[in-house]
Design an enzyme around this catalytic site. Structure first.
Site, PDB file in Angstrom:
ATOM      1  N   GLU A   1       0.849  -1.203   0.000  1.00 39.76           N
ATOM      2  CA  GLU A   1       0.000   0.000   0.000  1.00 39.76           C
ATOM      3  C   GLU A   1       0.879   1.246   0.000  1.00 39.76           C
ATOM      4  O   GLU A   1       1.830   1.334   0.779  1.00 39.76           O
ATOM      5  CB  GLU A   1      -0.900   0.009   1.237  1.00 39.76           C
ATOM      6  CG  GLU A   1      -1.656   1.321   1.452  1.00 39.76           C
ATOM      7  CD  GLU A   1      -2.183   1.461   2.876  1.00 39.76           C
ATOM      8  OE1 GLU A   1      -2.369   2.621   3.310  1.00 39.76           O
ATOM      9  OE2 GLU A   1      -2.398   0.437   3.550  1.00 39.76           O
TER      10      GLU A   1
ATOM     11  N   LYS B   1      -9.945  -2.417   8.228  1.00 44.22           N
ATOM     12  CA  LYS B   1      -8.664  -1.990   8.790  1.00 44.22           C
ATOM     13  C   LYS B   1      -8.900  -1.512  10.221  1.00 44.22           C
ATOM     14  O   LYS B   1      -9.670  -0.573  10.445  1.00 44.22           O
ATOM     15  CB  LYS B   1      -8.090  -0.860   7.934  1.00 44.22           C
ATOM     16  CG  LYS B   1      -6.939  -0.090   8.570  1.00 44.22           C
ATOM     17  CD  LYS B   1      -6.505   1.023   7.642  1.00 44.22           C
ATOM     18  CE  LYS B   1      -5.531   1.964   8.321  1.00 44.22           C
ATOM     19  NZ  LYS B   1      -5.002   2.989   7.385  1.00 44.22           N
TER      20      LYS B   1
END
Length: 220
Positions: free
Chosen positions: A63, A153
């Site tokens: 990411e 998340k």
């Protein structure tokens, strides 16, 4: 007596079909993958170096948080190299529709947000990118869960603590959490043992002493 049907409540939930697609995508992407790499603010060349380090170590998911023009350049470059190696690269810190658009233009495969905004989730999924929103409370987990999202998340994980995940597993047994924030090679195993599915690491990739520990986490 009136036969008029009672009005149905409106909801801001993401469409179940797209949310289900996101869940299936992350199921496949994180299958056998206990770690994800986050390369925040490291510039273009250093991001490429760290992405290679992650991929060579066995961490497939990378990411790149988007907080500057340089970050967008880094994302574009890492996406390009990732494609050559068959790796999917995501855009992080996606806070609004404009950032969703920038991530899509750069070729990101998925988006990650620090908080839960179902409008951002919808925009990301509409652009063909599964969304991984951030949560930190039972209320946020429930909103995401009702919207059909299953991968979430947990941020900031180090402040939430290991016991938070066990508590969430009771009412939300199908929720899969990616622990982010304060995670490293030394505490990753404890969080995985607590029920976390994936631990996101960043600075550990820049410390040669930590790489062997990360390799042990992957091999467990």
């Amino acid at each position: 007596m009136s036969s008029t049907a009672a009005p149905q409540p409106t909801t801001s939930a993401a469409p179940a079909s797209t949310a289900s697609t996101s869940a299936a995508w992350f199921d496949a992407a994180f299958d056998g993958q206990p770690l994800m790499a986050i390369l925040r603010g490291t510039g273009v060349e250093r991001s490429l170096e760290l992405a290679r380090t992650a991929w060579d170590l066995g961490i497939d998911a990378v990411e790149i948080p988007l907080q500057s023009a340089t970050d967008l350049e880094a994302l574009t470059a890492v996406v390009r190299e990732g494609r050559e190696r068959g790796k999917e690269v995501g855009a992080g810190t996606v806070l609004d529709a404009a950032t969703v658009g920038a991530a899509a233009q750069a070729g990101a495969a998925f988006t990650v947000s620090p908080g839960l905004d179902l409008d951002v989730v919808r925009a990301s999924e509409a652009a063909g990118m599964p969304s991984l929103p951030g949560v930190a409370t039972a209320t946020e987990v429930q909103r995401a869960y009702v919207a059909g999202l299953r991968w979430l998340k947990a941020f900031p994980a180090s402040l939430l603590g290991e016991s938070w995940f066990g508590a969430m597993r009771g009412p939300f047994p199908e929720a899969r959490f990616v622990a982010t924030g304060g995670m490293n090679a030394r505490n990753a195993t404890a969080y995985l043992d607590a029920g976390v599915r994936v631990v996101a690491v960043g600075s550990a990739l820049e410390d040669r002493a930590e790489l062997d520990r990360l390799a042990e986490v992957i091999a467990r």
